[in-house]
Write an enzyme that holds these catalytic residues in place. Structure first.
Site, PDB file in Angstrom:
ATOM      1  N   ARG A  29       1.913   2.509 -14.278  1.00 10.23           N
ATOM      2  CA  ARG A  29       1.435   2.437 -15.416  1.00 10.23           C
ATOM      3  C   ARG A  29       1.265   1.832 -16.976  1.00 10.23           C
ATOM      4  O   ARG A  29       0.194   2.009 -17.268  1.00 10.23           O
ATOM      5  CB  ARG A  29       2.943   3.517 -15.672  1.00 10.23           C
ATOM      6  CG  ARG A  29       2.937   4.959 -15.147  1.00 10.23           C
ATOM      7  CD  ARG A  29       4.472   4.533 -15.055  1.00 10.23           C
ATOM      8  NE  ARG A  29       5.347   5.664 -13.986  1.00 10.23           N
ATOM      9  CZ  ARG A  29       5.285   6.371 -13.055  1.00 10.23           C
ATOM     10  NH1 ARG A  29       5.033   4.725 -12.021  1.00 10.23           N
ATOM     11  NH2 ARG A  29       5.447   7.127 -12.694  1.00 10.23           N
ATOM     12  N   ARG A  41      -1.079  11.789   3.225  1.00 11.85           N
ATOM     13  CA  ARG A  41       0.320  12.041   2.086  1.00 11.85           C
ATOM     14  C   ARG A  41      -0.228  12.913   2.129  1.00 11.85           C
ATOM     15  O   ARG A  41      -1.877  13.209   1.615  1.00 11.85           O
ATOM     16  CB  ARG A  41       1.109  11.029   2.213  1.00 11.85           C
ATOM     17  CG  ARG A  41       1.549  10.035   2.294  1.00 11.85           C
ATOM     18  CD  ARG A  41       1.492   9.254   1.854  1.00 11.85           C
ATOM     19  NE  ARG A  41       2.846   9.093   0.744  1.00 11.85           N
ATOM     20  CZ  ARG A  41       3.747   8.367  -0.025  1.00 11.85           C
ATOM     21  NH1 ARG A  41       3.642   7.378  -0.053  1.00 11.85           N
ATOM     22  NH2 ARG A  41       4.218   9.013  -0.820  1.00 11.85           N
ATOM     23  N   ASP A  55      13.934   6.085  -3.026  1.00 13.12           N
ATOM     24  CA  ASP A  55      12.993   4.390  -2.176  1.00 13.12           C
ATOM     25  C   ASP A  55      14.199   4.183  -1.537  1.00 13.12           C
ATOM     26  O   ASP A  55      14.029   3.348  -0.493  1.00 13.12           O
ATOM     27  CB  ASP A  55      12.418   3.858  -3.202  1.00 13.12           C
ATOM     28  CG  ASP A  55      11.268   5.116  -3.408  1.00 13.12           C
ATOM     29  OD1 ASP A  55      10.680   5.681  -3.250  1.00 13.12           O
ATOM     30  OD2 ASP A  55      10.089   4.094  -4.820  1.00 13.12           O
TER      31      ASP A  55
HETATM   32  C1  S3P Z   1       7.180   6.703  -7.571  1.00 13.14           C
HETATM   33  C2  S3P Z   1       7.766   8.042  -7.766  1.00 13.14           C
HETATM   34  C3  S3P Z   1       8.972   7.867  -6.204  1.00 13.14           C
HETATM   35  C4  S3P Z   1       8.444   7.301  -5.934  1.00 13.14           C
HETATM   36  C5  S3P Z   1       7.271   6.383  -6.020  1.00 13.14           C
HETATM   37  C6  S3P Z   1       7.360   5.445  -6.237  1.00 13.14           C
HETATM   38  C7  S3P Z   1       6.170   6.665  -9.498  1.00 13.14           C
HETATM   39  O1  S3P Z   1       7.893   9.543  -6.085  1.00 13.14           O
HETATM   40  O2  S3P Z   1       8.798   7.382  -4.584  1.00 13.14           O
HETATM   41  O3  S3P Z   1       8.132   5.078  -4.692  1.00 13.14           O
HETATM   42  O4  S3P Z   1       5.944   5.433  -9.519  1.00 13.14           O
HETATM   43  O5  S3P Z   1       5.734   7.310  -9.880  1.00 13.14           O
HETATM   44  P1  S3P Z   1       8.241  10.655  -6.060  1.00 13.14           P
HETATM   45  O6  S3P Z   1       9.369  11.030  -7.673  1.00 13.14           O
HETATM   46  O7  S3P Z   1       6.919  10.626  -6.782  1.00 13.14           O
HETATM   47  O8  S3P Z   1       9.267  11.363  -5.268  1.00 13.14           O
END
Ligand code: S3P
Length: 439
Positions: A28, A123, A320
Protein backbone atom coordinates in the site's frame (compact mmCIF):
# COMPACT_ATOMS: atom_id res chain seq x y z
CA UNK A 1 16.39 -24.37 -11.17
CA UNK A 2 14.25 -25.19 -8.22
CA UNK A 3 15.65 -24.67 -4.75
CA UNK A 4 15.16 -27.10 -1.85
CA UNK A 5 15.83 -26.78 1.88
CA UNK A 6 15.99 -29.44 4.57
CA UNK A 7 14.98 -28.73 8.16
CA UNK A 8 16.46 -30.88 10.94
CA UNK A 9 15.45 -31.57 14.53
CA UNK A 10 16.41 -28.61 16.69
CA UNK A 11 17.48 -28.52 20.36
CA UNK A 12 16.44 -24.97 21.14
CA UNK A 13 15.80 -21.53 19.64
CA UNK A 14 17.03 -18.51 21.56
CA UNK A 15 17.73 -14.82 20.99
CA UNK A 16 16.30 -11.75 19.26
CA UNK A 17 14.68 -12.02 15.86
CA UNK A 18 13.96 -8.98 13.66
CA UNK A 19 11.17 -10.02 11.32
CA UNK A 20 10.85 -8.14 8.02
CA UNK A 21 8.45 -5.28 7.26
CA UNK A 22 4.73 -5.84 6.84
CA UNK A 23 3.86 -7.04 3.35
CA UNK A 24 0.34 -5.58 3.24
CA UNK A 25 1.45 -2.15 4.42
CA UNK A 26 4.50 -2.20 2.12
CA UNK A 27 2.35 -2.79 -0.99
CA UNK A 28 0.00 0.00 0.00
CA UNK A 29 2.88 2.40 0.72
CA UNK A 30 4.20 2.01 -2.83
CA UNK A 31 0.80 2.48 -4.45
CA UNK A 32 -0.57 5.39 -2.42
CA UNK A 33 2.65 7.41 -2.21
CA UNK A 34 2.99 7.17 -6.01
CA UNK A 35 -0.36 8.92 -6.54
CA UNK A 36 0.09 11.45 -3.74
CA UNK A 37 1.17 15.04 -4.23
CA UNK A 38 4.70 15.52 -2.92
CA UNK A 39 7.51 13.35 -1.59
CA UNK A 40 7.04 10.36 0.74
CA UNK A 41 9.82 8.58 2.61
CA UNK A 42 9.01 4.96 3.41
CA UNK A 43 11.09 3.33 6.17
CA UNK A 44 11.07 -0.37 7.03
CA UNK A 45 9.73 -1.47 3.63
CA UNK A 46 9.64 -5.23 3.06
CA UNK A 47 12.13 -5.84 0.27
CA UNK A 48 10.48 -9.14 -0.69
CA UNK A 49 9.73 -10.15 -4.27
CA UNK A 50 6.00 -9.34 -3.99
CA UNK A 51 6.51 -5.75 -2.88
CA UNK A 52 9.31 -5.26 -5.39
CA UNK A 53 6.88 -6.37 -8.13
CA UNK A 54 4.35 -3.75 -7.00
CA UNK A 55 7.09 -1.12 -6.84
CA UNK A 56 8.18 -1.99 -10.38
CA UNK A 57 4.57 -1.86 -11.61
CA UNK A 58 4.23 1.66 -10.17
CA UNK A 59 7.48 2.68 -11.88
CA UNK A 60 6.14 1.19 -15.13
CA UNK A 61 3.10 3.45 -14.67
CA UNK A 62 5.32 6.53 -14.39
CA UNK A 63 6.02 6.78 -10.65
CA UNK A 64 9.44 7.89 -9.43
CA UNK A 65 10.77 5.62 -6.69
CA UNK A 66 14.37 5.54 -5.48
CA UNK A 67 16.24 3.86 -2.68
CA UNK A 68 18.10 6.15 -0.28
CA UNK A 69 20.04 4.28 2.42
CA UNK A 70 17.55 1.86 3.94
CA UNK A 71 14.55 3.98 2.93
CA UNK A 72 12.56 4.48 -0.25
CA UNK A 73 11.77 7.95 -1.58
CA UNK A 74 8.68 8.31 -3.72
CA UNK A 75 7.91 11.46 -5.68
CA UNK A 76 4.18 11.18 -6.24
CA UNK A 77 2.69 12.05 -9.61
CA UNK A 78 -0.71 13.07 -8.20
CA UNK A 79 -4.02 11.34 -8.70
CA UNK A 80 -4.25 11.76 -12.50
CA UNK A 81 -0.53 11.66 -13.23
CA UNK A 82 0.05 7.96 -13.93
CA UNK A 83 0.81 6.88 -17.49
CA UNK A 84 -0.15 3.67 -19.32
CA UNK A 85 2.54 0.99 -19.00
CA UNK A 86 4.23 0.00 -22.26
CA UNK A 87 4.20 -3.71 -21.38
CA UNK A 88 2.03 -6.04 -19.28
CA UNK A 89 2.52 -5.56 -15.54
CA UNK A 90 4.05 -8.77 -14.16
CA UNK A 91 3.10 -9.12 -10.50
CA UNK A 92 4.84 -12.48 -10.09
CA UNK A 93 3.35 -14.30 -7.07
CA UNK A 94 1.70 -11.19 -5.58
CA UNK A 95 -2.07 -11.55 -5.15
CA UNK A 96 -2.28 -8.34 -3.16
CA UNK A 97 -0.23 -6.42 -5.70
CA UNK A 98 -2.24 -7.52 -8.71
CA UNK A 99 -5.64 -7.02 -7.08
CA UNK A 100 -4.92 -3.59 -5.61
CA UNK A 101 -3.40 -2.40 -8.86
CA UNK A 102 -6.40 -3.54 -10.90
CA UNK A 103 -8.47 -1.33 -8.61
CA UNK A 104 -6.09 1.59 -9.01
CA UNK A 105 -6.12 1.36 -12.83
CA UNK A 106 -9.95 1.11 -12.87
CA UNK A 107 -10.02 4.67 -11.52
CA UNK A 108 -7.55 6.12 -14.07
CA UNK A 109 -8.09 6.83 -17.75
CA UNK A 110 -5.50 4.19 -18.63
CA UNK A 111 -5.31 0.62 -19.76
CA UNK A 112 -3.05 -2.07 -18.27
CA UNK A 113 -2.67 -5.81 -18.69
CA UNK A 114 -1.78 -7.89 -15.64
CA UNK A 115 0.14 -11.16 -15.66
CA UNK A 116 1.73 -13.32 -12.94
CA UNK A 117 3.47 -16.60 -12.13
CA UNK A 118 1.94 -20.09 -12.28
CA UNK A 119 0.34 -19.78 -8.82
CA UNK A 120 -1.12 -16.28 -9.37
CA UNK A 121 -2.40 -17.30 -12.81
CA UNK A 122 -4.65 -19.92 -11.18
CA UNK A 123 -6.26 -17.56 -8.67
CA UNK A 124 -9.79 -16.13 -9.08
CA UNK A 125 -9.98 -12.52 -10.25
CA UNK A 126 -13.73 -12.05 -10.87
CA UNK A 127 -14.23 -11.15 -7.20
CA UNK A 128 -12.21 -8.03 -8.09
CA UNK A 129 -13.21 -7.39 -11.69
CA UNK A 130 -16.99 -7.66 -11.03
CA UNK A 131 -17.16 -4.60 -8.76
CA UNK A 132 -14.67 -2.73 -10.98
CA UNK A 133 -16.98 -3.28 -13.96
CA UNK A 134 -19.87 -1.89 -11.89
CA UNK A 135 -17.74 1.20 -11.40
CA UNK A 136 -17.45 1.58 -15.17
CA UNK A 137 -14.12 -0.09 -15.95
CA UNK A 138 -13.81 -2.17 -19.08
CA UNK A 139 -12.31 -5.54 -18.17
CA UNK A 140 -11.28 -8.65 -20.07
CA UNK A 141 -10.11 -11.82 -18.31
CA UNK A 142 -8.97 -15.30 -19.23
CA UNK A 143 -12.08 -17.03 -17.90
CA UNK A 144 -11.87 -15.10 -14.63
CA UNK A 145 -8.09 -15.55 -14.29
CA UNK A 146 -4.95 -13.75 -15.48
CA UNK A 147 -4.08 -12.31 -17.91
CA UNK A 148 -6.54 -9.52 -17.14
CA UNK A 149 -6.76 -6.20 -18.96
CA UNK A 150 -8.38 -3.27 -17.18
CA UNK A 151 -9.28 -0.02 -18.90
CA UNK A 152 -10.30 2.55 -16.35
CA UNK A 153 -12.21 5.80 -16.28
CA UNK A 154 -11.04 9.25 -15.24
CA UNK A 155 -14.22 9.66 -13.20
CA UNK A 156 -15.46 6.20 -12.20
CA UNK A 157 -18.89 5.65 -10.67
CA UNK A 158 -19.09 5.47 -6.88
CA UNK A 159 -20.52 2.10 -5.80
CA UNK A 160 -22.15 0.58 -2.75
CA UNK A 161 -20.83 -2.95 -2.74
CA UNK A 162 -21.13 -5.91 -0.36
CA UNK A 163 -18.58 -8.64 -1.18
CA UNK A 164 -19.64 -12.14 -0.04
CA UNK A 165 -16.32 -12.72 1.72
CA UNK A 166 -14.39 -10.52 4.12
CA UNK A 167 -11.40 -9.75 1.91
CA UNK A 168 -9.03 -6.84 2.29
CA UNK A 169 -7.96 -7.27 -1.32
CA UNK A 170 -11.51 -6.89 -2.68
CA UNK A 171 -12.25 -3.97 -0.33
CA UNK A 172 -8.99 -2.23 -1.18
CA UNK A 173 -9.41 -2.63 -4.94
CA UNK A 174 -12.84 -0.96 -4.74
CA UNK A 175 -11.54 1.87 -2.55
CA UNK A 176 -8.58 2.54 -4.86
CA UNK A 177 -10.90 2.54 -7.88
CA UNK A 178 -13.23 4.98 -6.12
CA UNK A 179 -10.59 7.56 -5.22
CA UNK A 180 -11.65 9.86 -8.08
CA UNK A 181 -15.37 9.00 -8.06
CA UNK A 182 -17.80 11.83 -7.30
CA UNK A 183 -19.46 10.93 -4.02
CA UNK A 184 -19.11 8.09 -1.55
CA UNK A 185 -17.76 4.64 -2.32
CA UNK A 186 -19.17 2.24 0.27
CA UNK A 187 -17.98 -1.32 0.95
CA UNK A 188 -19.77 -3.55 3.49
CA UNK A 189 -17.93 -6.78 4.24
CA UNK A 190 -19.40 -9.59 6.38
CA UNK A 191 -16.63 -9.21 9.01
CA UNK A 192 -13.83 -6.71 9.31
CA UNK A 193 -10.75 -7.68 7.28
CA UNK A 194 -7.38 -5.98 7.69
CA UNK A 195 -7.89 -2.23 7.41
CA UNK A 196 -4.46 -0.96 6.37
CA UNK A 197 -5.85 0.65 3.22
CA UNK A 198 -8.38 2.62 5.22
CA UNK A 199 -5.68 3.73 7.70
CA UNK A 200 -3.20 4.73 5.01
CA UNK A 201 -5.81 6.64 3.00
CA UNK A 202 -6.63 8.64 6.13
CA UNK A 203 -2.87 9.17 6.67
CA UNK A 204 -2.77 10.78 3.19
CA UNK A 205 -5.79 12.99 3.95
CA UNK A 206 -8.71 11.09 2.40
CA UNK A 207 -12.00 10.93 4.34
CA UNK A 208 -12.61 7.26 5.22
CA UNK A 209 -14.93 6.13 8.02
CA UNK A 210 -15.39 2.63 9.43
CA UNK A 211 -18.39 1.26 11.34
CA UNK A 212 -19.18 -2.16 12.80
CA UNK A 213 -22.90 -2.80 12.19
CA UNK A 214 -25.25 -4.69 14.52
CA UNK A 215 -24.86 -7.95 12.59
CA UNK A 216 -21.04 -7.73 12.85
CA UNK A 217 -20.57 -6.50 9.28
CA UNK A 218 -17.96 -3.80 8.63
CA UNK A 219 -18.91 -0.78 6.55
CA UNK A 220 -16.30 1.53 5.04
CA UNK A 221 -17.34 4.85 3.52
CA UNK A 222 -14.83 6.81 1.47
CA UNK A 223 -15.44 10.21 -0.08
CA UNK A 224 -13.88 10.46 -3.53
CA UNK A 225 -12.25 13.38 -5.25
CA UNK A 226 -9.69 14.38 -2.59
CA UNK A 227 -6.02 14.71 -3.50
CA UNK A 228 -3.66 12.52 -1.48
CA UNK A 229 -0.98 14.56 0.26
CA UNK A 230 2.42 12.88 0.73
CA UNK A 231 3.35 11.96 4.30
CA UNK A 232 6.18 9.70 5.51
CA UNK A 233 5.44 6.08 6.37
CA UNK A 234 7.09 3.80 8.92
CA UNK A 235 6.23 0.18 8.07
CA UNK A 236 5.86 -2.04 11.17
CA UNK A 237 7.28 -5.58 11.21
CA UNK A 238 4.96 -8.20 9.78
CA UNK A 239 2.89 -10.22 12.30
CA UNK A 240 2.26 -12.83 9.58
CA UNK A 241 6.02 -13.38 9.27
CA UNK A 242 6.49 -13.28 13.05
CA UNK A 243 3.98 -16.17 13.17
CA UNK A 244 6.56 -18.68 11.87
CA UNK A 245 9.17 -17.69 14.43
CA UNK A 246 6.62 -17.67 17.24
CA UNK A 247 5.30 -21.15 16.51
CA UNK A 248 8.84 -22.47 16.02
CA UNK A 249 9.79 -21.15 19.48
CA UNK A 250 6.62 -22.52 21.11
CA UNK A 251 7.06 -26.07 19.84
CA UNK A 252 10.86 -26.40 19.99
CA UNK A 253 11.98 -27.38 23.52
CA UNK A 254 14.04 -24.99 25.69
CA UNK A 255 13.28 -21.97 23.48
CA UNK A 256 13.05 -18.31 24.41
CA UNK A 257 12.84 -15.80 21.55
CA UNK A 258 12.04 -12.08 21.49
CA UNK A 259 10.66 -10.36 18.39
CA UNK A 260 10.84 -6.57 18.67
CA UNK A 261 8.36 -4.06 17.19
CA UNK A 262 5.87 -6.37 15.51
CA UNK A 263 2.64 -4.88 14.11
CA UNK A 264 -0.35 -5.35 16.43
CA UNK A 265 -3.22 -4.12 14.27
CA UNK A 266 -6.22 -5.91 15.86
CA UNK A 267 -7.17 -7.26 12.42
CA UNK A 268 -3.87 -9.16 12.33
CA UNK A 269 -3.55 -10.64 15.81
CA UNK A 270 -5.91 -13.63 15.59
CA UNK A 271 -3.00 -16.09 15.68
CA UNK A 272 -1.60 -14.62 18.90
CA UNK A 273 -5.06 -14.89 20.52
CA UNK A 274 -5.33 -18.51 19.36
CA UNK A 275 -1.85 -19.51 20.50
CA UNK A 276 -2.42 -17.97 23.94
CA UNK A 277 -5.74 -19.87 24.18
CA UNK A 278 -3.77 -23.03 23.36
CA UNK A 279 -1.55 -22.39 26.38
CA UNK A 280 1.31 -20.64 24.59
CA UNK A 281 3.69 -18.65 26.80
CA UNK A 282 3.57 -15.39 24.85
CA UNK A 283 4.05 -11.99 26.43
CA UNK A 284 3.61 -8.63 24.77
CA UNK A 285 5.47 -5.64 26.11
CA UNK A 286 6.34 -2.08 25.25
CA UNK A 287 3.07 -1.62 23.35
CA UNK A 288 3.23 1.66 21.48
CA UNK A 289 2.28 3.52 18.30
CA UNK A 290 4.94 3.72 15.58
CA UNK A 291 4.05 5.66 12.44
CA UNK A 292 0.35 5.44 13.33
CA UNK A 293 0.32 1.62 13.69
CA UNK A 294 0.25 -0.30 16.99
CA UNK A 295 3.40 -2.35 17.62
CA UNK A 296 4.72 -4.45 20.53
CA UNK A 297 7.70 -6.59 21.47
CA UNK A 298 6.76 -10.27 21.64
CA UNK A 299 8.51 -12.83 23.89
CA UNK A 300 7.78 -16.49 23.21
CA UNK A 301 8.90 -19.49 25.31
CA UNK A 302 8.47 -23.22 24.65
CA UNK A 303 5.08 -24.40 25.84
CA UNK A 304 2.93 -27.51 26.02
CA UNK A 305 -0.02 -26.54 23.83
CA UNK A 306 -3.53 -27.97 23.85
CA UNK A 307 -6.10 -28.08 21.05
CA UNK A 308 -8.85 -25.45 20.69
CA UNK A 309 -11.77 -24.61 18.39
CA UNK A 310 -10.77 -21.52 16.42
CA UNK A 311 -13.98 -19.53 15.87
CA UNK A 312 -14.85 -18.76 12.22
CA UNK A 313 -15.31 -15.08 13.13
CA UNK A 314 -11.58 -14.96 13.90
CA UNK A 315 -10.61 -16.19 10.43
CA UNK A 316 -10.16 -12.78 8.78
CA UNK A 317 -7.73 -11.67 11.50
CA UNK A 318 -5.44 -14.67 10.94
CA UNK A 319 -6.25 -15.76 7.39
CA UNK A 320 -2.59 -16.21 6.42
CA UNK A 321 -1.71 -17.99 9.67
CA UNK A 322 -3.71 -21.24 9.36
CA UNK A 323 -0.83 -23.19 7.74
CA UNK A 324 1.50 -22.43 10.65
CA UNK A 325 -1.32 -22.84 13.19
CA UNK A 326 -1.85 -26.37 11.86
CA UNK A 327 1.85 -27.03 12.57
CA UNK A 328 1.39 -25.77 16.16
CA UNK A 329 -1.73 -27.98 16.43
CA UNK A 330 0.31 -31.04 15.44
CA UNK A 331 2.26 -30.64 18.71
CA UNK A 332 -0.76 -29.83 20.91
CA UNK A 333 -2.63 -32.35 23.04
CA UNK A 334 -6.11 -32.99 21.66
CA UNK A 335 -7.72 -31.62 18.52
CA UNK A 336 -7.61 -28.14 17.01
CA UNK A 337 -10.61 -27.40 14.81
CA UNK A 338 -10.20 -24.64 12.23
CA UNK A 339 -13.58 -23.93 10.61
CA UNK A 340 -15.01 -21.24 8.34
CA UNK A 341 -11.78 -21.21 6.34
CA UNK A 342 -12.96 -21.91 2.76
CA UNK A 343 -10.95 -18.85 1.62
CA UNK A 344 -7.78 -20.87 2.27
CA UNK A 345 -8.60 -22.85 -0.84
CA UNK A 346 -7.99 -19.81 -3.10
CA UNK A 347 -4.71 -18.51 -1.64
CA UNK A 348 -1.29 -19.02 -3.29
CA UNK A 349 -2.28 -22.73 -3.20
CA UNK A 350 -5.31 -24.57 -1.86
CA UNK A 351 -3.84 -24.30 1.62
CA UNK A 352 -6.26 -26.77 3.22
CA UNK A 353 -5.43 -29.51 0.70
CA UNK A 354 -1.68 -28.84 0.57
CA UNK A 355 -1.24 -28.60 4.36
CA UNK A 356 -3.40 -31.68 4.99
CA UNK A 357 -1.49 -33.78 2.47
CA UNK A 358 1.91 -32.62 3.74
CA UNK A 359 1.05 -33.08 7.41
CA UNK A 360 -0.26 -36.58 6.68
CA UNK A 361 2.96 -37.40 4.83
CA UNK A 362 4.83 -36.37 7.99
CA UNK A 363 2.72 -38.64 10.20
CA UNK A 364 0.22 -36.07 11.56
CA UNK A 365 -3.48 -36.89 12.08
CA UNK A 366 -5.48 -34.42 9.91
CA UNK A 367 -9.06 -34.27 8.63
CA UNK A 368 -10.24 -31.81 6.00
CA UNK A 369 -13.59 -30.66 4.65
CA UNK A 370 -14.73 -27.97 2.21
CA UNK A 371 -14.28 -25.22 4.75
CA UNK A 372 -12.47 -26.78 7.68
CA UNK A 373 -9.33 -28.57 8.73
CA UNK A 374 -8.84 -30.36 12.03
CA UNK A 375 -5.53 -31.54 13.42
CA UNK A 376 -5.03 -33.90 16.35
CA UNK A 377 -1.67 -33.46 17.96
CA UNK A 378 0.80 -35.83 19.53
CA UNK A 379 3.52 -35.40 22.12
CA UNK A 380 5.67 -38.18 20.72
CA UNK A 381 7.93 -36.83 17.95
CA UNK A 382 6.37 -36.23 14.53
CA UNK A 383 7.77 -38.86 12.14
CA UNK A 384 8.73 -36.39 9.38
CA UNK A 385 11.12 -37.73 6.78
CA UNK A 386 8.89 -36.54 3.92
CA UNK A 387 9.63 -34.32 0.93
CA UNK A 388 7.06 -31.55 0.54
CA UNK A 389 6.54 -29.48 -2.59
CA UNK A 390 5.61 -25.98 -1.49
CA UNK A 391 3.89 -25.39 -4.86
CA UNK A 392 5.07 -21.77 -5.07
CA UNK A 393 3.46 -20.95 -1.73
CA UNK A 394 5.82 -19.19 0.69
CA UNK A 395 3.68 -19.91 3.75
CA UNK A 396 3.48 -23.64 2.95
CA UNK A 397 7.26 -23.73 2.55
CA UNK A 398 7.98 -21.98 5.85
CA UNK A 399 5.37 -24.04 7.73
CA UNK A 400 7.03 -27.34 6.84
CA UNK A 401 10.50 -25.99 7.60
CA UNK A 402 9.18 -25.20 11.09
CA UNK A 403 7.65 -28.68 11.39
CA UNK A 404 11.06 -30.16 10.53
CA UNK A 405 12.45 -28.61 13.73
CA UNK A 406 10.35 -31.04 15.82
CA UNK A 407 10.33 -34.07 13.52
CA UNK A 408 12.31 -37.24 14.23
CA UNK A 409 13.50 -37.30 10.60
CA UNK A 410 14.44 -34.22 8.54
CA UNK A 411 11.78 -32.67 6.30
CA UNK A 412 12.79 -31.53 2.82
CA UNK A 413 10.85 -28.69 1.21
CA UNK A 414 11.10 -28.20 -2.55
CA UNK A 415 10.44 -25.04 -4.58
CA UNK A 416 11.21 -22.68 -1.72
CA UNK A 417 12.12 -19.64 -3.85
CA UNK A 418 8.79 -17.99 -3.10
CA UNK A 419 9.74 -17.65 0.58
CA UNK A 420 11.48 -14.51 -0.73
CA UNK A 421 8.09 -13.00 -1.55
CA UNK A 422 7.43 -12.26 2.12
CA UNK A 423 10.41 -13.35 4.23
CA UNK A 424 13.83 -12.81 2.62
CA UNK A 425 16.65 -14.74 4.38
CA UNK A 426 14.18 -16.84 6.40
CA UNK A 427 16.46 -19.89 6.68
CA UNK A 428 19.64 -17.92 7.54
CA UNK A 429 17.80 -15.90 10.16
CA UNK A 430 16.19 -18.98 11.71
CA UNK A 431 19.59 -20.68 11.80
CA UNK A 432 21.04 -17.69 13.69
CA UNK A 433 18.67 -18.43 16.60
CA UNK A 434 19.42 -22.17 16.55
CA UNK A 435 17.50 -23.82 13.70
CA UNK A 436 19.27 -26.29 11.44
CA UNK A 437 18.00 -25.63 7.94
CA UNK A 438 20.39 -26.78 5.23
CA UNK A 439 20.32 -26.52 1.47
C1 S3P B 1 -3.98 -9.15 2.08
C2 S3P B 1 -5.21 -9.64 2.35
C3 S3P B 1 -5.48 -11.04 2.68
C4 S3P B 1 -4.22 -11.89 2.82
C5 S3P B 1 -3.13 -11.48 1.89
C6 S3P B 1 -2.79 -10.01 2.05
C7 S3P B 1 -3.82 -7.71 1.84
O1 S3P B 1 -6.33 -11.55 1.72
O2 S3P B 1 -4.50 -13.26 2.63
O3 S3P B 1 -1.96 -12.24 2.13
O4 S3P B 1 -2.71 -7.19 1.96
O5 S3P B 1 -4.83 -7.06 1.53
P1 S3P B 1 -7.89 -11.28 1.76
O6 S3P B 1 -8.23 -10.40 2.94
O7 S3P B 1 -8.21 -10.61 0.49
O8 S3P B 1 -8.47 -12.65 1.94
Amino acid sequence: MSLSLVSHKTDKLTGHFDVPGDKSISHRSMILSAIAIGRTRVSGLLEGDDVMATKQAMIDCGAQIQKQGDDYIIDGVGMGGLTAPANPLDLGNAGTGVRLLMGLIAGQSLSATFIGDASLSKRPMRRITDPLEEMGADVSTNDGKLPVTVTGLEIPLPVTYAPKVASAQIKSAILLAGLRARGNTIVTEPHISRDHTEAMLRHFGVSVTQEILDDGAHRVTMTGGTDLIAKDILVPRDPSSAAFVMVAALITPNSDVTLPAVGMNPQRTGLITSLIEMGGDITLSNQRLEGGEEVADIRVRSSQLHGIDVPPARAASMIDEYPILSVAASRATGTTMMSGVAELRVKETDRIAVMAAGLKACGVDVTEGDDFMSVTGQDTPITGGATINSQHDHRIGMSFLVLGMVAANPIQVDDVETINTSFPHFAEKMNKIGAQITS
